[in-house]
Scaffold this motif. Sequence first.
Motif, PDB file in Angstrom:
ATOM      1  N   ILE A 101       0.833  -1.203   0.000  1.00  0.00           N
ATOM      2  CA  ILE A 101       0.000   0.000   0.000  1.00  0.00           C
ATOM      3  C   ILE A 101       0.870   1.256   0.000  1.00  0.00           C
ATOM      4  CG2 ILE A 101      -1.644   1.369   1.368  1.00  0.00           C
ATOM      5  CD1 ILE A 101      -2.976  -1.309   2.155  1.00  0.00           C
ATOM      6  N   ARG A 102       1.898   1.302   0.848  1.00  0.00           N
ATOM      7  CA  ARG A 102       2.780   2.479   0.909  1.00  0.00           C
ATOM      8  C   ARG A 102       3.469   2.707  -0.430  1.00  0.00           C
ATOM      9  NH1 ARG A 102       2.853   6.725   3.520  1.00  0.00           N
ATOM     10  NH2 ARG A 102       5.063   6.855   3.153  1.00  0.00           N
ATOM     11  N   ARG A 103       3.903   1.642  -1.068  1.00  0.00           N
ATOM     12  CA  ARG A 103       4.585   1.745  -2.364  1.00  0.00           C
ATOM     13  C   ARG A 103       3.636   2.333  -3.412  1.00  0.00           C
ATOM     14  NH1 ARG A 103       5.972  -2.012  -6.708  1.00  0.00           N
ATOM     15  NH2 ARG A 103       8.014  -1.436  -7.505  1.00  0.00           N
ATOM     16  N   ALA A 104       2.403   1.861  -3.446  1.00  0.00           N
ATOM     17  CA  ALA A 104       1.423   2.385  -4.399  1.00  0.00           C
ATOM     18  C   ALA A 104       1.151   3.864  -4.131  1.00  0.00           C
ATOM     19  CB  ALA A 104       0.125   1.577  -4.325  1.00  0.00           C
ATOM     20  N   ILE A 105       1.055   4.237  -2.860  1.00  0.00           N
ATOM     21  CA  ILE A 105       0.819   5.638  -2.502  1.00  0.00           C
ATOM     22  C   ILE A 105       2.000   6.496  -2.951  1.00  0.00           C
ATOM     23  CG2 ILE A 105       0.652   7.240  -0.561  1.00  0.00           C
ATOM     24  CD1 ILE A 105      -0.966   4.983   0.894  1.00  0.00           C
ATOM     25  N   GLU A 106       3.215   6.059  -2.610  1.00  0.00           N
ATOM     26  CA  GLU A 106       4.414   6.835  -2.931  1.00  0.00           C
ATOM     27  C   GLU A 106       4.610   6.989  -4.435  1.00  0.00           C
ATOM     28  OE1 GLU A 106       7.424   4.710  -0.804  1.00  0.00           O
ATOM     29  OE2 GLU A 106       6.777   5.499   1.136  1.00  0.00           O
ATOM     30  N   LYS A 107       4.215   5.994  -5.210  1.00  0.00           N
ATOM     31  CA  LYS A 107       4.381   6.051  -6.665  1.00  0.00           C
ATOM     32  C   LYS A 107       3.168   6.653  -7.368  1.00  0.00           C
ATOM     33  CE  LYS A 107       7.720   2.409  -7.191  1.00  0.00           C
ATOM     34  NZ  LYS A 107       8.407   1.972  -8.381  1.00  0.00           N
ATOM     35  N   GLY A 108       2.164   7.074  -6.599  1.00  0.00           N
ATOM     36  CA  GLY A 108       0.977   7.669  -7.190  1.00  0.00           C
ATOM     37  C   GLY A 108       0.159   6.690  -8.024  1.00  0.00           C
ATOM     38  N   GLN A 109       0.170   5.433  -7.644  1.00  0.00           N
ATOM     39  CA  GLN A 109      -0.526   4.387  -8.396  1.00  0.00           C
ATOM     40  C   GLN A 109      -1.927   4.146  -7.835  1.00  0.00           C
ATOM     41  OE1 GLN A 109       2.442   1.324  -7.812  1.00  0.00           O
ATOM     42  NE2 GLN A 109       3.326   1.721  -9.828  1.00  0.00           N
ATOM     43  N   GLN A 110      -2.744   5.195  -7.882  1.00  0.00           N
ATOM     44  CA  GLN A 110      -4.089   5.118  -7.319  1.00  0.00           C
ATOM     45  C   GLN A 110      -4.947   4.070  -8.019  1.00  0.00           C
ATOM     46  OE1 GLN A 110      -4.988   6.558  -4.505  1.00  0.00           O
ATOM     47  NE2 GLN A 110      -6.975   5.558  -4.630  1.00  0.00           N
ATOM     48  N   MET A 111      -4.845   3.984  -9.350  1.00  0.00           N
ATOM     49  CA  MET A 111      -5.638   2.994 -10.096  1.00  0.00           C
ATOM     50  C   MET A 111      -5.241   1.568  -9.694  1.00  0.00           C
ATOM     51  SD  MET A 111      -7.731   4.454 -12.511  1.00  0.00           S
ATOM     52  CE  MET A 111      -7.756   3.379 -13.914  1.00  0.00           C
ATOM     53  N   GLU A 112      -3.952   1.324  -9.544  1.00  0.00           N
ATOM     54  CA  GLU A 112      -3.482  -0.007  -9.139  1.00  0.00           C
ATOM     55  C   GLU A 112      -3.947  -0.334  -7.725  1.00  0.00           C
ATOM     56  OE1 GLU A 112      -2.012  -2.372 -11.042  1.00  0.00           O
ATOM     57  OE2 GLU A 112      -2.416  -0.928 -12.629  1.00  0.00           O
TER      58      GLU A 112
END
Length: 104
Positions: A37-48
Amino acid sequence: MNLKAARQRQKALRDANRRAKRPDRDDVARVALFWLIRRAIEKGQQMELEKFQNKIVSMLTDQGFDERECEVVFDDLVAKYRMGGSPFRRKIHLIYPDGPDKEV
């Protein structure tokens, strides 16, 4: 094996794992979920992150959990993890196996 023997066996296993400082499945799952979850947030991967949430919620509802409650729990985790820092308490019993007043 009777119930008492099974409980004793499980206790012995848990005690051995604690002495060995061996994480269990839930410990690994908790850290993996936080990292993902943190990785997706940090990379701006909201759709993923939304795809991941949809899949997790679907799998939980297949087990019988309420879909709306699953959404709420997942959203709460994302909000908590978005704040930064580690959401985990230190495992004092692992850091200081002889008690917090003793050195390792």
